[in-house]
Enzyme design. Structure first.
Site, PDB file in Angstrom:
ATOM      1  N   GLU A  43     -11.390 -33.922  12.455  1.00 60.75           N
ATOM      2  CA  GLU A  43     -11.146 -32.487  12.647  1.00 60.75           C
ATOM      3  C   GLU A  43     -12.466 -31.721  12.631  1.00 60.75           C
ATOM      4  OE1 GLU A  43      -8.381 -30.899   9.774  1.00 60.75           O
ATOM      5  OE2 GLU A  43      -8.307 -28.937  10.761  1.00 60.75           O
ATOM      6  N   GLU A 191       1.290 -29.032  11.584  1.00 54.34           N
ATOM      7  CA  GLU A 191       1.781 -28.369  10.367  1.00 54.34           C
ATOM      8  C   GLU A 191       2.337 -26.985  10.704  1.00 54.34           C
ATOM      9  OE1 GLU A 191      -0.897 -28.715   6.965  1.00 54.34           O
ATOM     10  OE2 GLU A 191      -0.602 -30.876   6.933  1.00 54.34           O
ATOM     11  N   TYR A 259      -0.220 -36.644   1.382  1.00 58.61           N
ATOM     12  CA  TYR A 259      -1.508 -36.918   0.731  1.00 58.61           C
ATOM     13  C   TYR A 259      -1.289 -37.403  -0.696  1.00 58.61           C
ATOM     14  CZ  TYR A 259      -4.184 -34.788   4.528  1.00 58.61           C
ATOM     15  OH  TYR A 259      -4.767 -34.518   5.739  1.00 58.61           O
ATOM     16  N   GLU A 316      -1.419 -37.800   9.067  1.00 61.50           N
ATOM     17  CA  GLU A 316      -2.374 -37.421   8.020  1.00 61.50           C
ATOM     18  C   GLU A 316      -1.924 -38.095   6.729  1.00 61.50           C
ATOM     19  OE1 GLU A 316      -3.507 -33.294   7.621  1.00 61.50           O
ATOM     20  OE2 GLU A 316      -3.372 -32.986   9.788  1.00 61.50           O
TER      21      GLU A 316
HETATM   22  O1  AHR Z   1      -6.849 -32.961   6.639  1.00 59.48           O
HETATM   23  C1  AHR Z   1      -7.071 -31.683   6.127  1.00 59.48           C
HETATM   24  C2  AHR Z   1      -5.931 -30.721   6.423  1.00 59.48           C
HETATM   25  O2  AHR Z   1      -4.780 -31.129   5.757  1.00 59.48           O
HETATM   26  C3  AHR Z   1      -5.494 -30.616   7.864  1.00 59.48           C
HETATM   27  O3  AHR Z   1      -6.265 -29.742   8.600  1.00 59.48           O
HETATM   28  C4  AHR Z   1      -4.101 -30.089   7.745  1.00 59.48           C
HETATM   29  O4  AHR Z   1      -3.282 -30.483   8.803  1.00 59.48           O
HETATM   30  C5  AHR Z   1      -3.640 -30.623   6.396  1.00 59.48           C
HETATM   31  O5  AHR Z   1      -3.086 -29.632   5.611  1.00 59.48           O
END
Ligand code: AHR
Length: 513
Positions: A43, A191, A259, A316
Site C-alpha cells: 500500500e 473496507e 489482524y 489482509e
Molecule cells: O494494512 C493497513 C490497513 O489496514 C489497510 O489500509 C486497511 O485496509 C486496514 O484497515
C-alpha cells in the site's frame, strides 16, 4: 477493525507427555492450495512503496527503472504469486489519473490515512505494472468506490487492459505503453464498512452491483476476476448480506480482513520486540481464531454457493503491534520476530485446511509495514523471520492438501487450548513429493513426533529448521541472519514411518520423496 473476542479452540487433544502423533493420508490428496494463498499486499503507506520498493531512477540504490533491485530479487525468491495495490484505505482516496504521465507533472495529494504526508504520485499505474512484470506475478488492483465514480473505475480498467483504438488505450500509448497489461484480479473497494466509506452491507451490496457493471472485460482471453469487499473479522452478517444480494454470479471473490493483536486491544496492541511468554501465547491464541472465522464465513458462503464459485480472499492478515518508538505512528512500522514466523506458519496451515474456499491471501504488508517480509533503511535491506516462512513453504503453492490426523499436547490459556504442534502437508501433483510443514508453538518444550505416511513408498527425506535461542529473536541490519533456516537433521525415515524431533519454538519443513 473491531476488538477481538476470545473463543475456545477445539483442535488440540491433550496427551500426557510432550509427544505428538501424526498420520498423513498421502493416498487421498484433496483440494489444491492456490499459489495466490501466498500473496502479498503493498500500500501507499509509510515506507512500503516509497523507500521499500520505489526509490526513483536517480537513486544511488541499485534500481531498475526506479524499482529497488534487492527488494525485487528477494520477493522473486519467494515465487511471489500476486501483489495487491494501491491499498488498503489508500485505495478509496486514490485517483489513478493523478499517477500517470510525466512524473514531474503529476499532482500531489495528502495521504490522510497514513501520517498525513504528501503523496507525489510518482509510483502509479505504469510503475506498479512494471513492478509486477519484474516480479513475474499477477496484479491485484483495488479500485476506488469510496470517493470515486463508476466512470473513473471503468476508465482505469480500459486504460489497463484494452487493446482497442480507444480513448483510454490511446492515452496509455501516449504514456509509453503500447500493449495492454493483464490484470487478473480487481477489487471493487476496500473496507467499505470502515475507511472505504463506512457503509452498511445492504448499501455496499447495491453499490458493488453498480460499480461492478462497469468493470468490463476488454480482453476475452484474460477476463478480470472481480472481488467484492468482504467482512471485518467476525462480521458474519456482512457475508450473509453480500452472498444473498450480490450472489455467486456477480463476483469471483469476497474478501476478509483479520489482524492478530497480542492484546486484542486496538488502543494498546502490544510491542513487536518487548514481550514475554504471556504475550507469545496470547498472540498465538488470537491468530488461531482465524480457523473459526474462516470456517463460519465459509459455512455462510456454502449456503449460497455450494459449488464454491466465489473464493474467500483473505486479502489482509498478519500481526499488528504498537508502532516502533520514534517512528511516525501513521507509518505502522514494527519489528518482526520468531513469534511472527510462528504466526505465519499457523495461518498457512489454516488456509491449507480451507483450500477449497480460500483461494487467495495477502499478508499485510510486503515491505516496512506491519508483518513485513523485508525491512529497509536507505540502501540496507534485511529479510525477516516471516520472509523465511514464505520461502520454506513455497513448495506448498499448487500442492494438493493431504488429509492428516494429529494428536498433540496443548497449552491452556484461560478457556482455550493452544495445540503444541500444528502440521500441514501437500503433495506435488507432478512429482508426487510431499512437503510436510510443522510448527511447534511451545516456547520451551520440544516434541517427539511419530508420523505415519499412508500411500507412499518414501525413499528420501530432507528438512529445514527455523528457530532461535529466544522467542524475541529478530533480524537486524547488523545481524541479518539471527533467524534464518538451517538444514534439519532431527528427522528419520523408516519405510512409511517418520520420527521427528521437533525443537521448541520452531517451524520445520520436510520434503519426502
Ligand atoms: O494494512 C493497513 C490497513 O489496514 C489497510 O489500509 C486497511 O485496509 C486496514 O484497515
Amino acid at each position: 477493525m473491531k476488538a477481538q473476542l476470545l473463543v475456545p479452540l477445539c483442535l488440540a487433544v491433550p496427551l500426557a507427555a510432550a509427544e505428538t502423533s501424526l498420520v498423513l493420508r498421502a493416498d487421498q490428496p484433496g483440494a489444491t492450495v492456490r499459489p495466490e494463498v501466498y500473496g502479498h499486499f503493498a500500500e501507499h503507506l509509510g515506507r512500503c512503496i516509497y523507500g521499500g520498493i520505489w526509490v526513483g531512477e536517480d537513486s544511488e540504490i541499485p534500481n531498475t527503472r526506479g524499482i529497488r533491485k534487492d527488494t525485487v530479487e528477494a520477493l522473486r525468491q519467494l515465487d511471489i504469486p500476486v501483489l495487491r495495490w494501491p491499498g488498503g484505505c489508500f485505495a478509496d482516496e486514490y485517483h489513478w489519473k493523478d499517477g500517470i504521465g510525466p512524473r514531474s507533472e503529476r499532482p500531489a495529494m495528502i495521504n490522510t490515512h497514513w501520517g498525513g504526508v504528501v503523496e507525489n504520485n510518482h509510483f502509479g499505474t505504469h510503475e506498479f505494472m512494471d513492478l509486477v512484470g519484474q516480479l513475474g506475478c499477477e496484479a491485484y488492483i483495488c479500485g476506488n468506490v469510496g470517493s470515486g465514480t463508476p466512470q473513473e473505475m471503468m476508465e482505469w480498467v480500459e486504460y489497463l487492459t484494452s487493446a482497442a483504438e480507444s480513448p483510454m488505450a490511446n492515452l496509455r500509448r501516449e504514456n509509453g505503453r503500447d500493449e495492454p497489461w493483464v490484470v487478473k484480479y480487481f477489487g471493487v473497494g476496500n473496507e467499505s464498512w470502515g475507511c472505504g466509506g463506512n457503509m452498511r452491507p445492504e448499501y455496499y451490496a447495491d453499490l458493488y452491483r453498480r460499480f461492478n457493471t462497469f468493470v468490463k472485460n476488454y480482453d476475452r482471453d484474460h477476463p478480470v476476476g472481480r472481488f467484492a469487499c468482504g467482512a471485518n473479522g467476525r462480521d458474519f452478517n456482512w457475508t450473509e448480506v453480500m452472498m444473498e444480494r450480490v450472489g455467486p454470479r456477480r463476483m469471483d471473490g469476497l474478501s476478509l480482513h483479520w489482524y492478530t493483536l497480542p492484546t486484542g486491544d486496538w488502543g494498546r496492541k502490544g510491542s513487536s520486540t518487548d514481550f514475554g511468554e504471556d504475550e507469545w501465547w496470547s498472540t498465538l491464541a488470537r491468530t488461531l481464531e482465524m480457523e473459526e472465522i474462516i470456517g463460519t464465513h465459509s459455512a455462510i458462503m456454502d449456503k449460497h454457493d455450494p459449488d464454491k464459485r466465489v473464493g474467500l480472499i483473505v486479502d489482509e492478515w498478519g500481526t499488528w503491534y504498537d508502532p516502533l518508538p520514534g517512528t511516525n505512528p501513521g507509518f505502522l512500522e514494527q519489528q518482526n520476530s520468531l513469534r511472527d514466523a510462528i504466526v505465519a506458519g499457523l495461518n498457512f496451515h489454516i488456509f491449507h485446511a480451507h483450500a477449497e474456499r480460500v483461494t487467495m491471501a495477502n499478508i499485510a504488508q510486503t515491505v516496512n509495514v506491519l508483518q513485513a517480509m523485508i525491512l529497509t533503511d536507505g540502501p540496507q535491506m534485511v529479510r525477516t523471520p516471516t520472509y523465511w516462512v514464505f520461502e520454506m513453504f513455497k513448495g506448498h503453492q499448487g500442492g494438493q492438501v493431504i488429509p492428516l490426523e494429529l494428536e498433540t499436547g496443548s497449552h491452556a490459556l484461560g478457556d482455550r487450548e493452544i495445540p503444541q504442534v500444528s502440521a500441514s502437508a501437500t503433495r506435488d501433483p507432478e512429482s508426487g513429493a510431499i512437503l510436510l510443514s510443522l510448527v511447534n508453538t511451545s516456547p520451551t518444550e520440544g516434541s517427539e513426533v511419530a508420523c505415519g505416511v499412508a500411500g507412499l513408498a518414501a525413499k528420501e527425506l530432507s528438512g529445514r529448521l527455523l528457530t532461535a535461542g529466544e522467542i524475541t529473536a529478530i533480524n537486524t541490519f547488523d545481524a541479518p541472519e539471527t533467524v534464518k533456516p538451517v538444514a534439519f537433521e532431527g528427522a528419520r525415515l523408516d519405510g512409511a514411518n517418520l520420527s521427528i524431533d521437533l525443537p521448541a519454538r520452531s517451524v520445520v519443513t520436510l520434503e519426502i520423496r
